[in-house]
Design a protein around this motif. Structure first.
Motif, PDB file in Angstrom:
ATOM      1  N   ASP A 219       0.413  23.252   1.710  1.00  0.00           N
ATOM      2  CA  ASP A 219       1.492  23.955   2.414  1.00  0.00           C
ATOM      3  C   ASP A 219       1.961  23.037   3.556  1.00  0.00           C
ATOM      4  O   ASP A 219       1.451  21.924   3.710  1.00  0.00           O
ATOM      5  CB  ASP A 219       1.052  25.351   2.880  1.00  0.00           C
ATOM      6  N   ASN A 220       2.930  23.501   4.346  1.00  0.00           N
ATOM      7  CA  ASN A 220       3.444  22.544   5.339  1.00  0.00           C
ATOM      8  C   ASN A 220       2.513  22.362   6.535  1.00  0.00           C
ATOM      9  O   ASN A 220       2.777  21.595   7.439  1.00  0.00           O
ATOM     10  CB  ASN A 220       4.883  22.852   5.772  1.00  0.00           C
TER      11      ASN A 220
ATOM     12  N   ASP B 167      13.840  34.479   2.626  1.00  0.00           N
ATOM     13  CA  ASP B 167      12.567  33.784   2.414  1.00  0.00           C
ATOM     14  C   ASP B 167      12.654  32.871   1.197  1.00  0.00           C
ATOM     15  O   ASP B 167      13.331  33.187   0.225  1.00  0.00           O
ATOM     16  CB  ASP B 167      11.439  34.800   2.159  1.00  0.00           C
ATOM     17  N   LEU B 168      11.912  31.768   1.271  1.00  0.00           N
ATOM     18  CA  LEU B 168      11.867  30.853   0.124  1.00  0.00           C
ATOM     19  C   LEU B 168      10.658  31.162  -0.752  1.00  0.00           C
ATOM     20  O   LEU B 168       9.626  31.613  -0.254  1.00  0.00           O
ATOM     21  CB  LEU B 168      11.740  29.411   0.618  1.00  0.00           C
TER      22      LEU B 168
ATOM     23  N   VAL C  67      16.886  21.011   0.837  1.00  0.00           N
ATOM     24  CA  VAL C  67      16.375  22.122   1.661  1.00  0.00           C
ATOM     25  C   VAL C  67      15.238  21.584   2.522  1.00  0.00           C
ATOM     26  O   VAL C  67      14.170  21.246   2.007  1.00  0.00           O
ATOM     27  CB  VAL C  67      15.863  23.269   0.746  1.00  0.00           C
ATOM     28  N   PRO C  68      15.475  21.436   3.840  1.00  0.00           N
ATOM     29  CA  PRO C  68      14.472  20.749   4.679  1.00  0.00           C
ATOM     30  C   PRO C  68      13.116  21.452   4.741  1.00  0.00           C
ATOM     31  O   PRO C  68      12.108  20.820   5.045  1.00  0.00           O
ATOM     32  CB  PRO C  68      15.124  20.703   6.066  1.00  0.00           C
ATOM     33  N   GLU C  69      13.079  22.760   4.419  1.00  0.00           N
ATOM     34  CA  GLU C  69      11.779  23.455   4.471  1.00  0.00           C
ATOM     35  C   GLU C  69      10.846  22.987   3.355  1.00  0.00           C
ATOM     36  O   GLU C  69       9.653  23.243   3.390  1.00  0.00           O
ATOM     37  CB  GLU C  69      11.935  24.976   4.311  1.00  0.00           C
ATOM     38  N   PHE C  70      11.408  22.357   2.316  1.00  0.00           N
ATOM     39  CA  PHE C  70      10.565  21.916   1.209  1.00  0.00           C
ATOM     40  C   PHE C  70      10.549  20.396   1.152  1.00  0.00           C
ATOM     41  O   PHE C  70      11.593  19.764   1.016  1.00  0.00           O
ATOM     42  CB  PHE C  70      11.072  22.484  -0.118  1.00  0.00           C
ATOM     43  N   LYS C  71       9.355  19.823   1.252  1.00  0.00           N
ATOM     44  CA  LYS C  71       9.267  18.364   1.241  1.00  0.00           C
ATOM     45  C   LYS C  71       8.386  17.896   0.088  1.00  0.00           C
ATOM     46  O   LYS C  71       7.532  18.620  -0.371  1.00  0.00           O
ATOM     47  CB  LYS C  71       8.611  17.855   2.528  1.00  0.00           C
TER      48      LYS C  71
ATOM     49  N   ARG D 190      15.725  31.320  -2.918  1.00  0.00           N
ATOM     50  CA  ARG D 190      15.820  31.994  -1.620  1.00  0.00           C
ATOM     51  C   ARG D 190      16.153  33.457  -1.865  1.00  0.00           C
ATOM     52  O   ARG D 190      17.064  33.769  -2.638  1.00  0.00           O
ATOM     53  CB  ARG D 190      16.900  31.327  -0.763  1.00  0.00           C
TER      54      ARG D 190
ATOM     55  N   ASN E  22       5.043  24.235   0.216  1.00  0.00           N
ATOM     56  CA  ASN E  22       6.145  23.381   0.679  1.00  0.00           C
ATOM     57  C   ASN E  22       5.704  22.020   1.188  1.00  0.00           C
ATOM     58  O   ASN E  22       6.509  21.249   1.689  1.00  0.00           O
ATOM     59  CB  ASN E  22       7.022  24.102   1.712  1.00  0.00           C
TER      60      ASN E  22
ATOM     61  N   SER F   9      16.739  18.559  11.373  1.00  0.00           N
ATOM     62  CA  SER F   9      17.338  19.866  11.050  1.00  0.00           C
ATOM     63  C   SER F   9      17.522  20.659  12.349  1.00  0.00           C
ATOM     64  O   SER F   9      16.736  20.519  13.278  1.00  0.00           O
ATOM     65  CB  SER F   9      16.487  20.615  10.045  1.00  0.00           C
TER      66      SER F   9
END
Ligand code: ADP
Length: 455
Positions: free
Chosen positions: A149-150, A31-32, A351-355, A25, A98, A454
């Motif tokens: 990506d997500n 930003d990640l 980290v919920p943004e990354f799955k 981060r 992500n 989240s």
């Protein structure tokens, strides 16, 4: 917390032959990114420098929606670990994919229909058209390097072996995805071998397994192709498929057979692939694909929770937890380290943004989960090693004569919930997914929760 230049390092995402990739981060913007870190003193006699420079030189000129973007690069920073140790490194700050790897998604949620495979194959060919049009070949096309990506868009990753030469000689890539001319030690076209590997990848999307182990006339499946008997190749592959030969459409069979031809001269060019009957057939809309993927993801989350399964309850030899030692699994003797004090471990934050698709959630307590991981390691692996700092273990497993190395992390997802995630380090992708499924099963009733919402 470990840091590297402007980046706080949250946890390890994966490791490659020359690098470790961290979820990072930015200290200022928040930003990640995926920070690919390579140590300077790896003893490559300057060769390491060349690999990094090549990757940076190629990536910094690329900009395409289906190619991972290079955000930043440095060769003057230090990697500062949480325990105060530091070392000189190169790093590449990469756009974060992500949504995880496309093939974990297929392995966990099932094969694609030919239509959905076509949607992704179009994105892959878009990336190739851009790359090849700029005189660049990737040369390490394999499932691991196709990420999402997500928003479920394909992102091509890992340009460590990429080349801007029309003809290449060096043996780059990964054995199972190499074209026959590389195995034969001949000069080859980087663009042509990219397309060969793309044919293998397309086959896997639809069949959920590879078409052969190695593109060599000695391989029991590939020899049918090298002997120009694609009919036998498809006969072999449709044996256990629902509908037999009809499982694969005739247009699909024709495209794959030609893309995997032994002689590069007989393979279609990218333009010919793009004008083939299979390629030009109907493609689902982005919204349709997204809808299907969300449904698959929801079904996977639901099937991960297995409240009715009993927990493994055996005690583990405490030596497993005490220090950094390699233990032998499956019946091997554990080292006697029972007199050493157990260690203070840090539970890394989820980290919920990354799955990723090889993860499940649990409401059980941390020590029970860790104990279960140790039991699993002892019963299933060839050898394993527990991290002294974190709730993490690296497992090496030999299955069907194939080795896989993976790291299993237990992460704090908040709300008294933990995430158990498996990350492949190296080895066979299909064995990895199989071992992950066994592990999820082994955790039984510990796999009892869904991801906390989240804020
Ligand atoms: P190497 O070139 O050393 O083989 P890779 O670039 O393949 O390293 O990265 C190793 C692993 O790190 C990948 O398999 C993947 O799991 C993870 N990774 C790499 N790049 C990204 C990214 N942009 N976003 C998320 N994860 C990544």
């Amino acid at each position: 917390m470990a840091t590297c230049g402007e980046w706080n390092l949250l946890r390890t995402l994966g490791s490659g032959a020359y690098s470790e990739v961290k979820l990072a981060r930015n200290k200022t913007s928040g930003d990640l990114c995926a920070l690919k870190i390579m140590k300077k003193d790896m003893g490559y006699d300057g060769g390491m420098d060349d690999i990094v420079k090549n990757e940076v030189e190629i990536m910094k000129n690329l900009s395409h929606p289906n190619i991972i973007n290079l955000i930043d690069f440095s060769d003057t920073e230090q990697y500062k670990q949480a325990n105060g140790a530091s070392e000189d490194v190169f790093y590449l700050a990469l756009e974060l994919a992500n949504g995880g790897e496309l093939f974990d998604f297929i392995a966990q949620t099932g094969k694609f229909s030919e239509e959905v495979a076509r949607f992704y194959f179009h994105q892959l060919c878009d990336a190739f058209e851009y790359l090849h049009g700029n005189g660049i070949s990737h040369r390490d096309m394999k499932p691991e390097n196709i990420m999402l990506d997500n928003e479920f868009n394909l992102k091509l990753a890992d340009f460590g072996f990429s080349s801007n030469q029309a003809k290449n000689e060096s043996r780059k890539g990964t054995d199972n995805y190499m074209a026959p001319e590389i195995h034969l030690g001949q000069k080859y076209s980087g663009q042509c071998v990219d397309l060969f590997a793309a044919g293998i990848i397309l086959f896997i999307m639809v069949a959920q397994h590879p078409p052969f182990n190695k593109a060599s006339p000695k391989d029991p499946h590939y020899k049918t192709i090298s002997a120009n008997r694609p009919d036998l190749f498809w006969k072999l592959h449709s044996r256990n498929k629902p509908g037999g030969l009809e499982f694969f459409s005739p247009e699909f069979r024709e495209l794959i057979s030609s893309m995997l031809s032994f002689d590069p001269v007989h393979r279609p060019s990218l333009a010919e692939v793009r004008s083939s009957a299979w390629y030009t057939a109907t493609v689902p809309s982005y919204d349709e694909v997204k809808e299907e993927f969300n449904q698959r993801k929801a079904a996977l989350d639901e099937s991960s929770a297995q409240e009715d399964q009993p927990f493994p309850t055996e005690e583990v030899d405490p030596s497993v937890f005490t220090r950094r030692t390699v233990h032998r699994g499956v019946g091997g003797e554990l080292e006697d380290a029972t007199k050493l004090p157990s260690l203070e471990r840090n539970c890394v934050e989820y980290v919920p943004e990354f799955k990723r698709y090889t993860q499940f959630f649990s409401k059980s307590d941390l020590e029970s989960l860790f104990n279960t991981l140790a039991l699993f390691a002892d019963k299933v692996t060839t050898e394993f090693e527990f991290s002294p700092e974190e709730y993490s273990s690296t497992l090496n497993i030999l299955q069907e004569e194939k080795m896989v190395s993976m790291t299993v992390n237990i992460l704090d997802a908040g709300d008294d919930t933990y995430c158990v995630e498996a990350v492949k380090n190296n080895g066979d992708r299909f064995v990895f997914n199989d071992v992950y499924n066994k592990m999820k099963q082994f955790f039984g009733g510990h796999a009892n929760a869904s991801e906390p919402a989240s804020e």
